[in-house]
Design a protein around this motif. Structure first.
Motif, mmCIF file in Angstrom:
data_model
loop_
_atom_site.group_PDB
_atom_site.id
_atom_site.type_symbol
_atom_site.label_atom_id
_atom_site.label_comp_id
_atom_site.label_asym_id
_atom_site.label_seq_id
_atom_site.Cartn_x
_atom_site.Cartn_y
_atom_site.Cartn_z
ATOM 1 N N ALA A 135 0.853 -1.349 0.196
ATOM 2 C CA ALA A 135 0.485 0.241 -0.192
ATOM 3 C C ALA A 135 1.395 1.634 -0.125
ATOM 4 O O ALA A 135 1.869 1.665 0.719
ATOM 5 N N VAL A 136 0.459 2.169 -0.713
ATOM 6 C CA VAL A 136 0.780 3.415 -0.284
ATOM 7 C C VAL A 136 0.155 4.400 -0.670
ATOM 8 O O VAL A 136 -0.854 4.656 -0.582
ATOM 9 N N PRO A 137 0.695 5.744 0.299
ATOM 10 C CA PRO A 137 -0.269 6.108 0.475
ATOM 11 C C PRO A 137 -0.768 7.543 -0.054
ATOM 12 O O PRO A 137 0.162 7.640 -0.900
ATOM 13 N N THR A 138 -1.637 7.545 -0.484
ATOM 14 C CA THR A 138 -1.932 8.722 -1.173
ATOM 15 C C THR A 138 -3.587 9.869 -0.850
ATOM 16 O O THR A 138 -4.236 9.519 -0.078
ATOM 17 N N ARG A 139 -3.354 10.873 -2.118
ATOM 18 C CA ARG A 139 -4.462 11.422 -1.680
ATOM 19 C C ARG A 139 -5.238 11.542 -3.146
ATOM 20 O O ARG A 139 -4.332 12.447 -4.290
ATOM 21 N N LEU A 140 -7.158 12.193 -3.520
ATOM 22 C CA LEU A 140 -7.866 12.725 -4.561
ATOM 23 C C LEU A 140 -8.320 13.591 -3.805
ATOM 24 O O LEU A 140 -9.205 14.047 -3.346
ATOM 25 N N PRO A 141 -7.550 14.793 -4.228
ATOM 26 C CA PRO A 141 -8.234 16.309 -4.241
ATOM 27 C C PRO A 141 -9.602 16.738 -5.166
ATOM 28 O O PRO A 141 -10.580 16.913 -4.797
ATOM 29 N N ALA A 142 -9.836 15.462 -5.726
ATOM 30 C CA ALA A 142 -10.709 16.409 -7.006
ATOM 31 C C ALA A 142 -12.457 15.410 -6.035
ATOM 32 O O ALA A 142 -13.296 15.706 -6.613
ATOM 33 N N VAL A 143 -11.751 14.542 -5.447
ATOM 34 C CA VAL A 143 -13.203 13.677 -4.661
ATOM 35 C C VAL A 143 -12.860 14.201 -3.079
ATOM 36 O O VAL A 143 -14.153 13.672 -2.144
ATOM 37 N N GLY A 144 -11.890 15.369 -2.497
ATOM 38 C CA GLY A 144 -11.721 15.388 -1.444
ATOM 39 C C GLY A 144 -11.725 13.501 -0.283
ATOM 40 O O GLY A 144 -11.639 13.483 0.690
ATOM 41 N N ALA A 145 -10.942 13.172 -1.169
ATOM 42 C CA ALA A 145 -10.725 11.749 -0.135
ATOM 43 C C ALA A 145 -8.889 11.524 -0.058
ATOM 44 O O ALA A 145 -8.076 12.466 -0.550
ATOM 45 N N ARG A 146 -8.518 10.863 1.420
ATOM 46 C CA ARG A 146 -7.160 10.767 1.713
ATOM 47 C C ARG A 146 -6.998 8.707 1.664
ATOM 48 O O ARG A 146 -8.040 8.386 2.517
ATOM 49 N N GLY A 147 -5.854 8.391 1.838
ATOM 50 C CA GLY A 147 -6.115 7.038 2.729
ATOM 51 C C GLY A 147 -4.981 6.252 1.377
ATOM 52 O O GLY A 147 -3.616 7.134 1.788
ATOM 53 N N PHE A 148 -5.252 5.314 1.055
ATOM 54 C CA PHE A 148 -4.099 4.360 0.014
ATOM 55 C C PHE A 148 -4.238 4.204 -0.997
ATOM 56 O O PHE A 148 -5.865 3.622 -1.474
ATOM 57 N N CYS A 149 -3.144 3.336 -1.346
ATOM 58 C CA CYS A 149 -3.464 2.789 -2.986
ATOM 59 C C CYS A 149 -2.946 1.522 -3.019
ATOM 60 O O CYS A 149 -1.560 1.573 -2.475
ATOM 61 N N VAL A 150 -3.590 0.177 -2.662
ATOM 62 C CA VAL A 150 -2.854 -0.891 -3.168
ATOM 63 C C VAL A 150 -2.402 -1.456 -4.237
ATOM 64 O O VAL A 150 -3.603 -1.811 -5.320
ATOM 65 N N PRO A 151 -1.909 -1.971 -4.935
ATOM 66 C CA PRO A 151 -1.614 -2.763 -6.316
ATOM 67 C C PRO A 151 -2.767 -3.699 -6.189
ATOM 68 O O PRO A 151 -2.007 -4.906 -5.186
ATOM 69 N N VAL A 152 -2.952 -4.275 -6.910
ATOM 70 C CA VAL A 152 -4.008 -5.847 -7.549
ATOM 71 C C VAL A 152 -3.625 -6.014 -8.435
ATOM 72 O O VAL A 152 -4.502 -5.857 -9.642
ATOM 73 N N GLY A 153 -2.605 -7.147 -9.388
ATOM 74 C CA GLY A 153 -2.262 -7.438 -10.296
ATOM 75 C C GLY A 153 -2.157 -6.353 -10.907
ATOM 76 O O GLY A 153 -1.462 -4.950 -10.921
ATOM 77 N N PRO A 154 -2.793 -6.019 -12.044
ATOM 78 C CA PRO A 154 -2.372 -4.930 -12.918
ATOM 79 C C PRO A 154 -3.517 -3.448 -12.052
ATOM 80 O O PRO A 154 -3.071 -2.114 -13.413
#
Length: 281
Positions: A172-191
């Motif tokens: 998991a990589v910490p991330t933010r999505l300002p376009a929707v007002g969210a933060r959390g994690f990006c988890v790679p699952v295959g592609p």
């Protein structure tokens, strides 16, 4: 999905008042669209629960992982203490179809299942000899080629991250999505990237939680040419749309929350781009 957004929607079935349709992508991923067609549909327990949670409105609370190793995954999850269901199979036919299992108690903030299906299985094209037909059903006027990310939203992104790691999906990589007002994690699952998010101030994430809680907040779709997809969606919704720098590069959000109950992000496909490569805080 077809007129406003430019997807090719393929036929399905309507056995008990809930019709299904498919949007299939070249990377073998797909959306399954469900629509109520009569006042007294026969819901399965999951559908009924979703309708109550979504207050009868549009939206999605379920997604699936595709794997050819279902038996091994089933044994592993059961050994870890997860309440997994028996296997379900379909269709009722001698031809190769699908096989899946789910959870009696959802470990993540959205319902999930694990599925595998024969390489030649598709409700709209089941004859492996018709390769051209198979290819054409995965071509879309808007240039969509892949489902690149699924966005989950809850009040506790860290809990989802821990559950995914326990299930075998780490990195998991910490991330933010300002376009929707969210933060959390990006988890790679295959592609594919699985984004586990929580509200980060005002925006679509907070509004979704206030309107009905845990759900699929959005999905990301990779397209061959971003300009073509943007022009199609702008014509469909009769408004100008701004682009922004998203996790997968230049992107735009289609205004789909009112009619589909979730956001659809379009972005240009980045050759060789790994899932979560653009994630950052």
């Amino acid at each position: 999905m077809a007129v406003k957004l430019g997807f090719q929607v393929r036929p399905g079935h309507d056995p008990d008042g809930v019709a299904n349709r498919y949007v299939r992508f070249a990377d073998s991923s797909f959306f399954e669209l469900l629509g109520i067609t009569r006042p007294d549909p026969s819901f399965d327990p999951g559908m009924k629960e979703d309708q109550l949670a979504l207050k009868g409105g549009p939206g999605s609370r379920s997604f699936g992982f595709r794997s050819a190793a279902l038996d091994a995954i089933h044994r592993s999850l059961k050994g870890l203490g997860y309440a997994v269901t028996p296997f379900f199979t379909g269709p009722d036919s001698k031809k190769p179809g699908w096989r899946l299992f789910a959870f009696d108690r959802a470990p993540l903030s959205s319902n999930t299942f694990f599925i595998d299906y024969a390489a030649n299985y598709a409700p709209d094209q089941i004859d492996p000899a018709n390769a051209d037909d198979y290819r054409v059903t995965r071509e879309h006027p808007n240039g969509a080629r892949e489902l690149s990310a699924i966005w989950l939203v809850s009040g506790d992104a860290e809990s989802d991250r821990r559950q995914l790691e326990k299930m075998g999906f780490g990195g998991a990589v910490p991330t933010r999505l300002p376009a929707v007002g969210a933060r959390g994690f990006c988890v790679p699952v295959g592609p594919t990237a699985l984004l586990v998010l929580q509200p980060d101030g005002a925006g679509a994430a907070a509004e979704a939680m206030a309107a009905g809680g845990l759900r699929i907040l959005g999905v990301s779709v990779g397209v061959a040419e971003l300009g073509r997809a943007q022009r199609w969606v702008e014509r469909g919704y009769e408004r100008r749309l701004a682009t922004y720098r998203g996790l997968s590069g230049e992107s735009f959000l289609a205004p789909t929350r009112d009619d589909l109950g979730l956001s659809i992000e379009f972005h240009a496909i980045l050759p060789g781009g790994a899932p979560c490569a653009g994630a950052s805080i």
